[in-house]
Design a protein around this motif. Sequence first.
Motif, PDB file in Angstrom:
ATOM      1  N   SER A   1       0.681  -1.208   0.019  1.00  0.00           N
ATOM      2  CA  SER A   1      -0.094   0.097   0.240  1.00  0.00           C
ATOM      3  C   SER A   1       0.987   1.074   0.091  1.00  0.00           C
ATOM      4  N   PRO A   2       0.234   2.346  -0.305  1.00  0.00           N
ATOM      5  CA  PRO A   2       1.098   3.618  -0.243  1.00  0.00           C
ATOM      6  C   PRO A   2       2.060   4.051   0.911  1.00  0.00           C
ATOM      7  N   ILE A   3       3.201   4.295   0.749  1.00  0.00           N
ATOM      8  CA  ILE A   3       3.793   4.986   1.777  1.00  0.00           C
ATOM      9  C   ILE A   3       3.336   6.563   2.202  1.00  0.00           C
ATOM     10  N   SER A   4       3.167   6.640   3.514  1.00  0.00           N
ATOM     11  CA  SER A   4       2.647   7.971   3.851  1.00  0.00           C
ATOM     12  C   SER A   4       3.669   8.827   4.431  1.00  0.00           C
ATOM     13  N   SER A   5       4.888   8.072   4.979  1.00  0.00           N
ATOM     14  CA  SER A   5       5.853   9.087   5.749  1.00  0.00           C
ATOM     15  C   SER A   5       7.097   8.329   5.685  1.00  0.00           C
ATOM     16  N   SER A   6       8.415   8.848   5.892  1.00  0.00           N
ATOM     17  CA  SER A   6       9.486   8.025   6.355  1.00  0.00           C
ATOM     18  C   SER A   6      10.343   8.911   7.001  1.00  0.00           C
ATOM     19  N   CYS A   7      11.454   8.336   7.645  1.00  0.00           N
ATOM     20  CA  CYS A   7      12.431   9.215   8.440  1.00  0.00           C
ATOM     21  C   CYS A   7      13.555   8.229   8.217  1.00  0.00           C
ATOM     22  N   ARG A   8      14.630   8.947   8.380  1.00  0.00           N
ATOM     23  CA  ARG A   8      16.147   8.361   8.693  1.00  0.00           C
ATOM     24  C   ARG A   8      16.353   7.925   9.889  1.00  0.00           C
ATOM     25  N   ILE A   9      16.786   6.771  10.156  1.00  0.00           N
ATOM     26  CA  ILE A   9      17.241   6.599  11.629  1.00  0.00           C
ATOM     27  C   ILE A   9      18.853   6.458  11.715  1.00  0.00           C
ATOM     28  N   SER A  10      19.195   5.864  10.617  1.00  0.00           N
ATOM     29  CA  SER A  10      20.889   6.034  10.368  1.00  0.00           C
ATOM     30  C   SER A  10      21.213   5.997   8.994  1.00  0.00           C
ATOM     31  N   GLU A  11      22.433   5.983   8.538  1.00  0.00           N
ATOM     32  CA  GLU A  11      22.995   6.104   7.351  1.00  0.00           C
ATOM     33  C   GLU A  11      22.215   5.122   6.319  1.00  0.00           C
ATOM     34  N   ASP A  12      21.854   4.017   6.895  1.00  0.00           N
ATOM     35  CA  ASP A  12      21.212   2.874   5.704  1.00  0.00           C
ATOM     36  C   ASP A  12      19.814   2.409   6.480  1.00  0.00           C
ATOM     37  N   ASP A  13      19.435   2.919   7.559  1.00  0.00           N
ATOM     38  CA  ASP A  13      18.237   2.284   8.262  1.00  0.00           C
ATOM     39  C   ASP A  13      17.159   3.484   8.382  1.00  0.00           C
ATOM     40  N   PHE A  14      16.055   3.114   7.879  1.00  0.00           N
ATOM     41  CA  PHE A  14      14.942   4.092   7.564  1.00  0.00           C
ATOM     42  C   PHE A  14      13.572   3.421   8.176  1.00  0.00           C
ATOM     43  N   LEU A  15      12.868   4.334   8.670  1.00  0.00           N
ATOM     44  CA  LEU A  15      11.639   3.783   9.148  1.00  0.00           C
ATOM     45  C   LEU A  15      10.413   4.493   8.089  1.00  0.00           C
TER      46      LEU A  15
ATOM     47  N   LYS B   1       2.505  11.488   9.553  1.00  0.00           N
ATOM     48  CA  LYS B   1       3.775  11.998   9.304  1.00  0.00           C
ATOM     49  C   LYS B   1       4.579  11.575  10.538  1.00  0.00           C
ATOM     50  N   MET B   2       5.907  10.969  10.353  1.00  0.00           N
ATOM     51  CA  MET B   2       6.892  10.568  11.381  1.00  0.00           C
ATOM     52  C   MET B   2       7.936  11.353  11.298  1.00  0.00           C
ATOM     53  N   THR B   3       8.864  11.772  12.438  1.00  0.00           N
ATOM     54  CA  THR B   3      10.035  12.496  12.796  1.00  0.00           C
ATOM     55  C   THR B   3      10.564  11.834  13.755  1.00  0.00           C
ATOM     56  N   TYR B   4      12.127  11.894  13.470  1.00  0.00           N
ATOM     57  CA  TYR B   4      13.070  11.174  14.206  1.00  0.00           C
ATOM     58  C   TYR B   4      13.834  11.988  15.180  1.00  0.00           C
ATOM     59  N   ASN B   5      13.879  12.034  16.525  1.00  0.00           N
ATOM     60  CA  ASN B   5      14.814  13.006  17.183  1.00  0.00           C
ATOM     61  C   ASN B   5      16.137  12.153  17.458  1.00  0.00           C
ATOM     62  N   GLU B   6      16.962  12.491  16.887  1.00  0.00           N
ATOM     63  CA  GLU B   6      18.167  11.447  17.004  1.00  0.00           C
ATOM     64  C   GLU B   6      19.127  11.943  18.439  1.00  0.00           C
ATOM     65  N   ILE B   7      18.721  13.012  18.703  1.00  0.00           N
ATOM     66  CA  ILE B   7      19.455  13.410  20.004  1.00  0.00           C
ATOM     67  C   ILE B   7      18.889  12.458  21.250  1.00  0.00           C
ATOM     68  N   ASP B   8      17.643  12.383  21.193  1.00  0.00           N
ATOM     69  CA  ASP B   8      17.056  11.610  22.351  1.00  0.00           C
ATOM     70  C   ASP B   8      16.743  10.028  21.894  1.00  0.00           C
ATOM     71  N   ASN B   9      16.813   9.803  20.753  1.00  0.00           N
ATOM     72  CA  ASN B   9      16.569   8.373  20.283  1.00  0.00           C
ATOM     73  C   ASN B   9      14.895   8.355  20.217  1.00  0.00           C
ATOM     74  N   GLN B  10      14.263   9.153  19.880  1.00  0.00           N
ATOM     75  CA  GLN B  10      12.848   9.218  20.067  1.00  0.00           C
ATOM     76  C   GLN B  10      12.166   9.380  18.679  1.00  0.00           C
ATOM     77  N   LEU B  11      11.070   8.681  18.518  1.00  0.00           N
ATOM     78  CA  LEU B  11      10.202   8.769  17.398  1.00  0.00           C
ATOM     79  C   LEU B  11       8.937   9.630  17.651  1.00  0.00           C
ATOM     80  N   PHE B  12       8.705  10.608  16.846  1.00  0.00           N
ATOM     81  CA  PHE B  12       7.226  11.352  16.951  1.00  0.00           C
ATOM     82  C   PHE B  12       6.289  10.846  15.895  1.00  0.00           C
ATOM     83  N   VAL B  13       5.155  10.331  16.153  1.00  0.00           N
ATOM     84  CA  VAL B  13       4.447  10.027  15.123  1.00  0.00           C
ATOM     85  C   VAL B  13       3.035  10.609  15.201  1.00  0.00           C
ATOM     86  N   ALA B  14       2.553  11.452  14.196  1.00  0.00           N
ATOM     87  CA  ALA B  14       1.366  11.972  14.068  1.00  0.00           C
ATOM     88  C   ALA B  14       0.245  11.116  13.218  1.00  0.00           C
ATOM     89  N   THR B  15      -1.065  11.016  13.961  1.00  0.00           N
ATOM     90  CA  THR B  15      -2.204  10.559  13.088  1.00  0.00           C
ATOM     91  C   THR B  15      -3.216  11.800  13.272  1.00  0.00           C
TER      92      THR B  15
END
Length: 182
Positions: A92-106, A135-149
């Motif tokens: 199904s269609p992707i609605s959002s993505s975010c980078r976690i590391s150089e090669d890993d993505f959510l 929408k998702m966004t990753y806070n790399e400073i605190d290793n937290q993922l924000f997710v909006a519905t």
Amino acid sequence: KDSVPAKFGFTEQYFVSDLKTKNQQTRALAVFYQSTGGKKHVISHELEVVDFYQKEKTEVFITFGNNYGIGIITSYNIEGNFFGSSVGICDSPISSSCRISEDDFLFSNDKIISLVNSDNFIVRNIVSLPDSIIKMTYNEIDNQLFVATPSTIYLFSYPAFEEIYSYKPRETIKGIDLRYGY
């Protein structure tokens, strides 16, 4: 000429823009020199780009998008002006993505958050939510993922994906962005 930028990204030398025509019929990826604004390349494509990310110290972008209702990951090489092989990573269609590391993505499709590695394309479903993800966004400073519905903002720990907090405002949520104060 008759197109508008839908998404854009930068490298050290270039500005890259996913363009769609005003009638929404065709799409193109355009590369411009940052120093002059002059056009370097344009390539037509059929991918509805959701997000793209530069591979570190290269002129390659990892691109997430949708093609005929299927979530796709591919790469775009700026110097060669070509797309790499496209891999369907969800049905199904992707609605959002975010980078976690150089090669890993959510990435999210509908109500599911999944983890994908851009080198081997192994996909692992992580979390399922009761509502469609905007929408998702990753806070790399605190290793937290924000997710909006539409109705809730969630905060998850990473990599455990434990729910830390959720907030349900009275108004409909349209998106989420992190802003850091310095």
